[in-house]
Design a protein around this motif. Structure first.
Motif, PDB file in Angstrom:
ATOM      1  N   LEU A  87       0.813  -1.212   0.000  1.00  0.00           N
ATOM      2  CA  LEU A  87       0.000   0.000   0.000  1.00  0.00           C
ATOM      3  C   LEU A  87       0.850   1.267   0.000  1.00  0.00           C
ATOM      4  O   LEU A  87       1.906   1.324   0.634  1.00  0.00           O
ATOM      5  CB  LEU A  87      -0.903   0.031   1.224  1.00  0.00           C
ATOM      6  N   ILE A  88       0.320   2.283  -0.666  1.00  0.00           N
ATOM      7  CA  ILE A  88       0.889   3.631  -0.630  1.00  0.00           C
ATOM      8  C   ILE A  88      -0.212   4.553  -0.133  1.00  0.00           C
ATOM      9  O   ILE A  88      -1.295   4.623  -0.727  1.00  0.00           O
ATOM     10  CB  ILE A  88       1.368   4.107  -2.016  1.00  0.00           C
ATOM     11  N   PHE A  89       0.054   5.261   0.949  1.00  0.00           N
ATOM     12  CA  PHE A  89      -0.866   6.265   1.465  1.00  0.00           C
ATOM     13  C   PHE A  89      -0.400   7.623   0.954  1.00  0.00           C
ATOM     14  O   PHE A  89       0.764   7.983   1.126  1.00  0.00           O
ATOM     15  CB  PHE A  89      -0.913   6.245   2.999  1.00  0.00           C
ATOM     16  N   GLU A  90      -1.305   8.347   0.332  1.00  0.00           N
ATOM     17  CA  GLU A  90      -0.991   9.665  -0.209  1.00  0.00           C
ATOM     18  C   GLU A  90      -1.324  10.716   0.849  1.00  0.00           C
ATOM     19  O   GLU A  90      -2.354  10.613   1.519  1.00  0.00           O
ATOM     20  CB  GLU A  90      -1.802   9.925  -1.479  1.00  0.00           C
ATOM     21  N   LYS A  91      -0.445  11.709   0.977  1.00  0.00           N
ATOM     22  CA  LYS A  91      -0.686  12.767   1.958  1.00  0.00           C
ATOM     23  C   LYS A  91      -0.347  14.132   1.383  1.00  0.00           C
ATOM     24  O   LYS A  91       0.417  14.238   0.418  1.00  0.00           O
ATOM     25  CB  LYS A  91       0.100  12.520   3.249  1.00  0.00           C
ATOM     26  N   ALA A 122       1.718  11.794   8.328  1.00  0.00           N
ATOM     27  CA  ALA A 122       1.079  10.749   7.524  1.00  0.00           C
ATOM     28  C   ALA A 122      -0.316  10.416   8.038  1.00  0.00           C
ATOM     29  O   ALA A 122      -1.098   9.775   7.345  1.00  0.00           O
ATOM     30  CB  ALA A 122       1.950   9.493   7.524  1.00  0.00           C
ATOM     31  N   PHE A 123      -0.639  10.879   9.240  1.00  0.00           N
ATOM     32  CA  PHE A 123      -1.946  10.599   9.831  1.00  0.00           C
ATOM     33  C   PHE A 123      -2.990  11.677   9.528  1.00  0.00           C
ATOM     34  O   PHE A 123      -4.185  11.416   9.587  1.00  0.00           O
ATOM     35  CB  PHE A 123      -1.822  10.447  11.351  1.00  0.00           C
ATOM     36  N   HIS A 124      -2.549  12.878   9.216  1.00  0.00           N
ATOM     37  CA  HIS A 124      -3.468  14.020   9.052  1.00  0.00           C
ATOM     38  C   HIS A 124      -4.222  13.936   7.721  1.00  0.00           C
ATOM     39  O   HIS A 124      -3.614  13.991   6.650  1.00  0.00           O
ATOM     40  CB  HIS A 124      -2.700  15.341   9.154  1.00  0.00           C
ATOM     41  N   LYS A 125      -5.539  13.767   7.823  1.00  0.00           N
ATOM     42  CA  LYS A 125      -6.439  13.711   6.664  1.00  0.00           C
ATOM     43  C   LYS A 125      -6.080  12.587   5.693  1.00  0.00           C
ATOM     44  O   LYS A 125      -6.165  12.745   4.473  1.00  0.00           O
ATOM     45  CB  LYS A 125      -6.492  15.063   5.951  1.00  0.00           C
ATOM     46  N   THR A 126      -5.665  11.433   6.256  1.00  0.00           N
ATOM     47  CA  THR A 126      -5.454  10.222   5.466  1.00  0.00           C
ATOM     48  C   THR A 126      -6.237   9.082   6.131  1.00  0.00           C
ATOM     49  O   THR A 126      -6.771   9.247   7.228  1.00  0.00           O
ATOM     50  CB  THR A 126      -3.959   9.816   5.394  1.00  0.00           C
ATOM     51  N   GLU A 127      -6.224   7.936   5.507  1.00  0.00           N
ATOM     52  CA  GLU A 127      -6.892   6.751   6.044  1.00  0.00           C
ATOM     53  C   GLU A 127      -5.920   5.856   6.821  1.00  0.00           C
ATOM     54  O   GLU A 127      -6.261   4.719   7.157  1.00  0.00           O
ATOM     55  CB  GLU A 127      -7.525   5.949   4.903  1.00  0.00           C
ATOM     56  N   ASP A 177       9.217  13.793  11.829  1.00  0.00           N
ATOM     57  CA  ASP A 177       8.877  14.327  13.144  1.00  0.00           C
ATOM     58  C   ASP A 177       7.360  14.379  13.346  1.00  0.00           C
ATOM     59  O   ASP A 177       6.848  13.906  14.369  1.00  0.00           O
ATOM     60  CB  ASP A 177       9.488  15.727  13.315  1.00  0.00           C
ATOM     61  N   ALA A 178       6.641  14.937  12.394  1.00  0.00           N
ATOM     62  CA  ALA A 178       5.185  15.059  12.531  1.00  0.00           C
ATOM     63  C   ALA A 178       4.510  13.687  12.594  1.00  0.00           C
ATOM     64  O   ALA A 178       3.598  13.470  13.409  1.00  0.00           O
ATOM     65  CB  ALA A 178       4.611  15.876  11.366  1.00  0.00           C
ATOM     66  N   THR A 179       4.976  12.761  11.774  1.00  0.00           N
ATOM     67  CA  THR A 179       4.388  11.411  11.772  1.00  0.00           C
ATOM     68  C   THR A 179       4.707  10.685  13.071  1.00  0.00           C
ATOM     69  O   THR A 179       3.834  10.013  13.645  1.00  0.00           O
ATOM     70  CB  THR A 179       4.879  10.625  10.545  1.00  0.00           C
ATOM     71  N   CYS A 180       5.928  10.815  13.555  1.00  0.00           N
ATOM     72  CA  CYS A 180       6.321  10.193  14.826  1.00  0.00           C
ATOM     73  C   CYS A 180       5.422  10.681  15.970  1.00  0.00           C
ATOM     74  O   CYS A 180       4.879   9.888  16.731  1.00  0.00           O
ATOM     75  CB  CYS A 180       7.790  10.503  15.112  1.00  0.00           C
ATOM     76  N   LYS A 181       5.274  11.983  16.062  1.00  0.00           N
ATOM     77  CA  LYS A 181       4.483  12.544  17.163  1.00  0.00           C
ATOM     78  C   LYS A 181       2.999  12.224  17.026  1.00  0.00           C
ATOM     79  O   LYS A 181       2.325  11.965  18.023  1.00  0.00           O
ATOM     80  CB  LYS A 181       4.738  14.040  17.267  1.00  0.00           C
ATOM     81  N   SER A 182       2.485  12.215  15.802  1.00  0.00           N
ATOM     82  CA  SER A 182       1.082  11.827  15.594  1.00  0.00           C
ATOM     83  C   SER A 182       0.858  10.366  15.973  1.00  0.00           C
ATOM     84  O   SER A 182      -0.137  10.032  16.609  1.00  0.00           O
ATOM     85  CB  SER A 182       0.670  12.050  14.135  1.00  0.00           C
ATOM     86  N   ALA A 183       1.792   9.501  15.569  1.00  0.00           N
ATOM     87  CA  ALA A 183       1.682   8.078  15.926  1.00  0.00           C
ATOM     88  C   ALA A 183       1.732   7.906  17.439  1.00  0.00           C
ATOM     89  O   ALA A 183       0.959   7.125  18.009  1.00  0.00           O
ATOM     90  CB  ALA A 183       2.800   7.284  15.254  1.00  0.00           C
ATOM     91  N   PHE A 184       2.617   8.630  18.090  1.00  0.00           N
ATOM     92  CA  PHE A 184       2.710   8.599  19.548  1.00  0.00           C
ATOM     93  C   PHE A 184       1.373   9.024  20.175  1.00  0.00           C
ATOM     94  O   PHE A 184       0.866   8.367  21.084  1.00  0.00           O
ATOM     95  CB  PHE A 184       3.848   9.509  20.011  1.00  0.00           C
ATOM     96  N   ASP A 185       0.809  10.125  19.678  1.00  0.00           N
ATOM     97  CA  ASP A 185      -0.473  10.613  20.203  1.00  0.00           C
ATOM     98  C   ASP A 185      -1.596   9.602  20.004  1.00  0.00           C
ATOM     99  O   ASP A 185      -2.548   9.580  20.783  1.00  0.00           O
ATOM    100  CB  ASP A 185      -0.862  11.936  19.535  1.00  0.00           C
ATOM    101  N   CYS A 186      -1.481   8.785  18.970  1.00  0.00           N
ATOM    102  CA  CYS A 186      -2.490   7.747  18.700  1.00  0.00           C
ATOM    103  C   CYS A 186      -2.256   6.479  19.525  1.00  0.00           C
ATOM    104  O   CYS A 186      -3.047   5.541  19.449  1.00  0.00           O
ATOM    105  CB  CYS A 186      -2.491   7.389  17.217  1.00  0.00           C
ATOM    106  N   GLY A 187      -1.157   6.444  20.288  1.00  0.00           N
ATOM    107  CA  GLY A 187      -0.907   5.311  21.170  1.00  0.00           C
ATOM    108  C   GLY A 187      -0.027   4.214  20.605  1.00  0.00           C
ATOM    109  O   GLY A 187       0.101   3.154  21.213  1.00  0.00           O
ATOM    110  N   TYR A 188       0.585   4.440  19.459  1.00  0.00           N
ATOM    111  CA  TYR A 188       1.469   3.428  18.882  1.00  0.00           C
ATOM    112  C   TYR A 188       2.840   3.459  19.530  1.00  0.00           C
ATOM    113  O   TYR A 188       3.313   4.511  19.960  1.00  0.00           O
ATOM    114  CB  TYR A 188       1.639   3.659  17.372  1.00  0.00           C
ATOM    115  N   LYS A 189       3.453   2.302  19.599  1.00  0.00           N
ATOM    116  CA  LYS A 189       4.867   2.218  19.952  1.00  0.00           C
ATOM    117  C   LYS A 189       5.628   2.503  18.658  1.00  0.00           C
ATOM    118  O   LYS A 189       5.314   1.918  17.618  1.00  0.00           O
ATOM    119  CB  LYS A 189       5.215   0.821  20.478  1.00  0.00           C
ATOM    120  N   ILE A 190       6.604   3.390  18.721  1.00  0.00           N
ATOM    121  CA  ILE A 190       7.353   3.767  17.526  1.00  0.00           C
ATOM    122  C   ILE A 190       8.811   3.376  17.696  1.00  0.00           C
ATOM    123  O   ILE A 190       9.428   3.682  18.729  1.00  0.00           O
ATOM    124  CB  ILE A 190       7.255   5.276  17.234  1.00  0.00           C
TER     125      ILE A 190
END
Length: 178
Positions: free
Chosen positions: A77-81, A86-91, A116-129
């Motif tokens: 899969l490729i997620f377009e942003k 990578a989390f903002h306004k994507t699936e 940086d933005a993807t790392c922090k968004s993933a962290f905020d979503c509860g993922y281990k990074i």
């Protein structure tokens, strides 16, 4: 046992052509981890940035394409942003939830922007990074070199706060054993 995914963000021709810090090492490490993930039946997903019409990362242009040496297989899969995260306004989050993913191995370009933005968004979503060493990079700017930016974000900002920054060999063991 965790559900893990390998995520490659914005390793696109236009950015590689600018020769980011440690370019060859970063590409080789990403290739090694992508290969290890595939060999061990771990999913690899890609994220690609579209910066809009008339930019070097305009959708459909050569610069927008994922760099050939680490390109996805046809079944990946490729997620377009259009934003740094990578989390903002994507699936992406919905997809990761559907797969019950709890751990993201994150790598790509550019350290101080989309990683940086993807790392922090993933962290905020509860993922281990997990951020493998020497798998993200950036360019020199008017304030800091690409090397200093890499070191600052990986070891001062992310490590043991938002993520675990660990050697590639350790990440390979994680991919093999999970």
């Amino acid at each position: 046992m965790s559900n893990i995914i390998l995520m490659v963000v914005d390793v696109q021709n236009a950015l590689i052509e600018k020769h980011p810090y440690n370019e060859k090492g970063v590409i080789e490490n990403i290739k090694k981890l992508v290969s290890t993930a595939r060999d061990n039946k771990k999913e690899v997903i890609y994220v690609r940035h579209d910066d809009g019409k008339g930019t070097e990362l305009e959708k459909g242009t050569d610069g927008w394409q994922i760099y050939d040496e680490i390109a996805p297989n046809s079944d990946e899969l490729i997620f377009e942003k259009q934003y740094n995260s990578a989390f903002h306004k994507t699936e992406l989050k919905k997809y990761l939830e559907s797969k019950k993913i709890d751990t993201i191995i994150l790598m790509g370009l550019q350290t101080e922007y989309c990683i940086d933005a993807t790392c922090k968004s993933a962290f905020d979503c509860g993922y281990k990074i997990i951020i493998p060493e020497e798998t993200n990079s950036t360019l020199d700017n008017e304030y800091l070199s690409g090397e200093k930016l890499y070191e600052f974000y990986n070891y001062k900002i992310w490590n043991n706060r938002f993520a675990n920054v660990i050697p590639v060999d350790e990440v390979m063991k994680v991919l093999i054993n999970k």
